[in-house]
Design an enzyme around this catalytic site. Structure first.
Site, PDB file in Angstrom:
ATOM      1  N   HIS A  40     -57.678  37.099  10.614  1.00 47.49           N
ATOM      2  CA  HIS A  40     -56.842  36.339  11.540  1.00 47.49           C
ATOM      3  C   HIS A  40     -57.222  34.860  11.458  1.00 47.49           C
ATOM      4  CE1 HIS A  40     -54.381  35.123  14.714  1.00 47.49           C
ATOM      5  NE2 HIS A  40     -54.511  36.143  15.536  1.00 47.49           N
ATOM      6  N   LYS A  82     -52.912  40.890   7.770  1.00 50.96           N
ATOM      7  CA  LYS A  82     -54.210  40.493   8.353  1.00 50.96           C
ATOM      8  C   LYS A  82     -55.356  41.427   7.959  1.00 50.96           C
ATOM      9  CE  LYS A  82     -52.888  37.623  12.316  1.00 50.96           C
ATOM     10  NZ  LYS A  82     -51.422  37.680  12.419  1.00 50.96           N
TER      11      LYS A  82
END
Lengths: 90, 419
Positions: free
Chosen positions: B343, B338
């Site tokens: 995200h 990430k």
């Protein structure tokens, strides 16, 4: 509304605006669209037709009632829009 | 239809992806293992009105893939879902014909569905004072629009469902799709997720939650720092990833290339707090996946962690991994991608499943980028800053956790004739 100083558009003018909207939406050649063109045959489904009517409402400053039926050809839409312009423009 | 259908093994035979670090498997793979970040200052007309200006945007132009008639009826979320589905089917070399259509379905995860269509409608109504909304507003906004668009494209009449469990949505969709195949409801499933929520209203709502990362003053692309002591939060991203899942029999019968077996799926709930993760829930999720795969913890070589880059998640996930894996927690490798792609919310589980599969197929572990300051609460091997080769790589887990508490873990294993 807005049309105090100018004449209402003619059937030909309305038809030409609607044909351009259809050609643009469906990505088809404007030259293939005639007043008698059947909307289904041009590839429009009922939702596409709602969308064209929605854009026509914006363009011509009219409000199309919900109970409109029997719209099959470009001519039908043109006549409907023309009738509504005359009855709704004040 | 057969009345007695034995449980099928489920394999992955195709993948399609649109992500902030590349579209398509080749580009994603290249950027991922090189540790390239897709996080930037957001390119949007409302950027100056944001206090957190970071985002991981996907470079996706619908006009490059669809006719105007098609894309103008689809929210960005559905556009990306449909495109990645078409890519996944191509990658799988799958011919979706009349025999297959009734035996093929679509399970898709999304957190906020047609977020930009909802927002566009509200702007028109509340800000511009319009008296009516565009005719497609409902059809573009609804959460199941993307799965529906995919079924229409391929004319599949098998099960078609949408899962919305926030950040675990697409991991749940993939896991449930595998169950649908295992239980005989379908032979082939398109499963994954899509999310496009980088709208003014949605970002403002996230700002208010105080979970977004601070800008790294030296280099904004390094702002998301999973497992690092100086981590300050997550960065919102957008994209889509779809997998072709297939029963082993179906894949073998058509001579498909098998990229992995989906060996296990588990889901559990935190049941602790609406936003705070719990060791209990995360551990239960991983344990459920191991149980489903019938594998001991020692079988897992690598975990693609949820690793959001929030203080709370990364420490909790580390503790949960220790609880499930015991001493083996110190042997296996873990990374969060990430820091590179942000995200993706409802699409995160699917993108990270693809990343886990890329790792498995290249014997290479993607790095956790921006891990500069070790945190005593995060003391495992997070593959810091550069990719690592692991020739013995055989079995990987991909974790997804969520606001609301629903966790999902997927286990992928190199396909072997014997199980």
């Amino acid at each position: 509304m807005s049309a105090d100083n100018k004449a209402s558009p003619s059937l030909e003018e309305i038809s030409s605006v609607l044909a351009k909207m259809i050609a643009d939406k469906m990505e088809i050649d404007l030259a293939t669209i005639t007043p008698s063109s059947n909307l289904t045959e041009l590839g429009l489904d009922s939702l596409d037709t709602f969308d064209i009517i929605f854009n026509a409402e914006d363009h011509f400053k009219i409000k199309v009632p919900n109970d409109q039926v029997n719209i099959e050809t470009l001519q039908d839409v043109t006549a409907l829009v023309h009738k509504l312009i005359l009855s709704q423009q004040k | 239809m057969a009345t007695q259908k034995p449980y099928s093994r489920v394999v992955v035979t195709g993948m399609g992806v649109v992500s902030p670090i590349g579209n398509g498997l080749a580009e994603l793979s290249q950027q991922l293992f090189a540790g390239v970040s897709g996080i930037k200052k957001i390119d949007a007309p409302f950027a100056e009105q944001l206090s957190c200006k970071l985002a991981a945007q996907a470079n996706f132009d619908p006009a490059a893939h669809f006719s105007k008639h098609t894309y103008s009826m689809l929210d960005r979320t559905s556009q990306m879902a449909l495109h990645t589905s078409i890519e996944a089917v191509k990658h799988a070399g799958l011919s979706v014909n009349e025999t297959l259509q009734p035996r093929m379905g679509v399970y898709l995860g999304t957190g906020m569905g047609g977020a930009s269509s909802v927002e566009e409608g509200y702007v028109r109504l509340f800000k511009d004072g319009a008296s009516r909304l565009k005719p497609f507003t409902v059809l573009m906004s609804m959460n199941n629009a993307a799965a529906s668009a995919i079924a229409l494209e391929f004319q599949t009449t098998g099960p078609n469902q949408t899962f919305s469990t926030a950040c675990s949505s697409s991991a749940v969709a993939i896991g449930e799709a595998a169950r649908a195949i295992r239980h005989g409801y379908a032979d082939v499933m398109l499963a994954g997720g899509a999310e496009a929520l980088l709208t003014f209203g949605t970002i403002k709502a996230w700002e208010a939650l105080r979970t977004l990362a601070d800008e790294d003053q030296a280099d904004v692309s390094r702002s998301c720092k999973p497992f690092s002591a100086d981590r300050s939060g997550l960065v919102l991203g957008e994209g889509a990833a779809m997998l072709v899942l297939e029963s082993l029999e179906h894949a073998q019968a058509r001579g498909a290339t098998i990229y992995a077996e989906l060996a296990g799926y588990g889901s559990a709930n935190d049941s602790g707090h609406i936003t705070q993760p719990s060791v209990k829930g995360q551990a239960a999720t991983m344990q459920a996946a191991l149980f489903d795969a019938d594998l001991p913890p020692q079988a897992i070589d690598y975990i693609n962690a949820h690793g959001t880059g929030t203080v709370m998640n990364d420490a909790t996930e580390t503790a949960a991994i220790k609880q499930v894996f015991g001493g083996h927690a110190y042997n296996l490798s873990i990374s969060s991608s990430k820091g590179a792609h942000g995200h993706l919310m409802g699409a995160a589980g699917a993108l990270e499943a693809v990343i886990a599969l890329l790792a498995l197929n290249s014997n290479t572990l993607p790095p956790t980028i921006n891990l500069a300051q070790p945190d005593p609460a995060c003391d495992l091997d997070y593959v810091p800053n550069s990719a690592k080769t692991l020739p013995s790589l055989d079995c990987v887990m991909s974790n997804s956790f969520a606001f609301g508490g629903t966790g999902a873990a997927l286990i992928f294993k190199k396909y072997a004739l014997k199980n």
